[in-house]
Design an enzyme around this catalytic site. Sequence first.
Site, mmCIF file in Angstrom:
data_model
loop_
_atom_site.group_PDB
_atom_site.id
_atom_site.type_symbol
_atom_site.label_atom_id
_atom_site.label_comp_id
_atom_site.label_asym_id
_atom_site.label_seq_id
_atom_site.Cartn_x
_atom_site.Cartn_y
_atom_site.Cartn_z
ATOM 1 N N GLY A 1 31.342 15.298 23.972
ATOM 2 C CA GLY A 1 30.408 16.389 24.231
ATOM 3 C C GLY A 1 29.407 16.506 23.086
ATOM 4 N N GLY B 1 36.865 21.947 20.061
ATOM 5 C CA GLY B 1 35.676 22.792 19.932
ATOM 6 C C GLY B 1 34.394 22.027 19.672
ATOM 7 N N GLY C 1 46.451 16.070 30.349
ATOM 8 C CA GLY C 1 47.582 15.157 30.474
ATOM 9 C C GLY C 1 48.311 15.330 31.798
ATOM 10 N N CYS D 1 31.486 25.606 28.763
ATOM 11 C CA CYS D 1 31.119 26.308 27.523
ATOM 12 C C CYS D 1 30.765 27.762 27.807
ATOM 13 C CB CYS D 1 29.906 25.658 26.885
ATOM 14 S SG CYS D 1 30.045 23.893 26.820
ATOM 15 N N SER E 1 35.155 12.448 28.788
ATOM 16 C CA SER E 1 34.501 12.932 27.564
ATOM 17 C C SER E 1 35.506 13.485 26.552
ATOM 18 C CB SER E 1 33.505 14.033 27.934
ATOM 19 O OG SER E 1 32.918 14.538 26.763
ATOM 20 N N ASN F 1 44.395 21.156 23.433
ATOM 21 C CA ASN F 1 43.440 20.914 22.347
ATOM 22 C C ASN F 1 42.444 22.048 22.230
ATOM 23 O OD1 ASN F 1 40.372 20.008 22.735
ATOM 24 N ND2 ASN F 1 41.501 19.501 24.607
#
Length: 309
Positions: free
Chosen positions: A52, A78, A223, A136, A27, A75
């Site tokens: 997402g 958000g 990664g 989340c 995702s 990253n």
Amino acid sequence: MSADLSVQLTPRNKRGLLLSNPVMTASGTFGYGTEYSGLFDIQKLGAIVCKGTTLGPREGNPQPRLVETASGVINSIGLQNIGVKALIKDKAPIWAGWRVPVIVNIAGDSVEEYVKLAKMLDGVKGVSGIEVNISCPNLKAGGAAFGADPNCAAEVVKAVRAATSLPLFVKLTPNTGDIAGVATAVAEAGADAVSLINSVKAMAIDLTKRRPSLGSVTGGLSGPAIKPIALSMVYEVAGSVDIPVIGCGGITKASDALEFIMAGASAVQVGSATFNNPRAALDVLEGIEHFMEKEGIKSLKEIIGAGRV
Ligand SMILES: Cc1cc2nc3c(=O)[nH]c(=O)nc-3n(C[C@H](O)[C@H](O)[C@H](O)COP(=O)(O)O)c2cc1C
């Protein structure tokens, strides 16, 4: 005769989800699949997990939202996304014509939001399953991630389970002290499979600006840097639950994917590798096929968990 790479990912769900092979996209790293359909034959993949998705569209976090680091990227996108209504109207009808199943990754700020999302997606043509992102923050409970605590994780999964009969995946966060405990709790709460890991909490500092490099201070590391962490968590979780485990984290080539499979994963997700090589997931699949042929392996089932002691 070519080897059998098929895998039933949700054996305890009535609908089931039979993949032609174990290679999925992760995702947030493969958009809605449509962005890549002109670059290679995405129908050859086992499954696609979309970005997402939240109830309303979201713009995401302040810039900068990506910083490169040794063997990885941090990253803080958000959850920038188009929202579930646009997804149902514009993306699902395209997916309905595809051979490759698409799983919708959902995210919410409260249990109620996850439930609404699951209800809206239930029965939508083109949606083959739901992956619940429990990384989340639970805004009604002080902002700690749902997936940091077995009870909070189970609460959201139980509620989503009651809201849909779709195959249900739960995406686990590594940012917890007890990932096996969370996995066990969500399996008991009705998850059909677990996928892990999401990105690892991380940060970087911009020396010239003397400020955090990311607009939201911290983000998630992904990664190759996280592969050994992900592998050990997959190994641990696969030994703790009796539902399929999907391995994810730092997979860039077939040998990485095979390590996850031998650690006990029934399938894998390729994430950040796609940023360097858009057809990374297909390369991983072809590499697995090559390995199986070379080793005389007739069925993927022969090697799932083969590296466990
Ligand atoms: C830019 C970016 C966006 C992501 N967005 C999501 C998301 O929306 N939902 C989710 O569950 N995981 C998201 N992830 C996490 C990935 O799906 C994956 O779990 C993680 O990157 C580790 O795999 P990798 O090392 O192969 O990238 C995102 C990762 C990246 C790099």
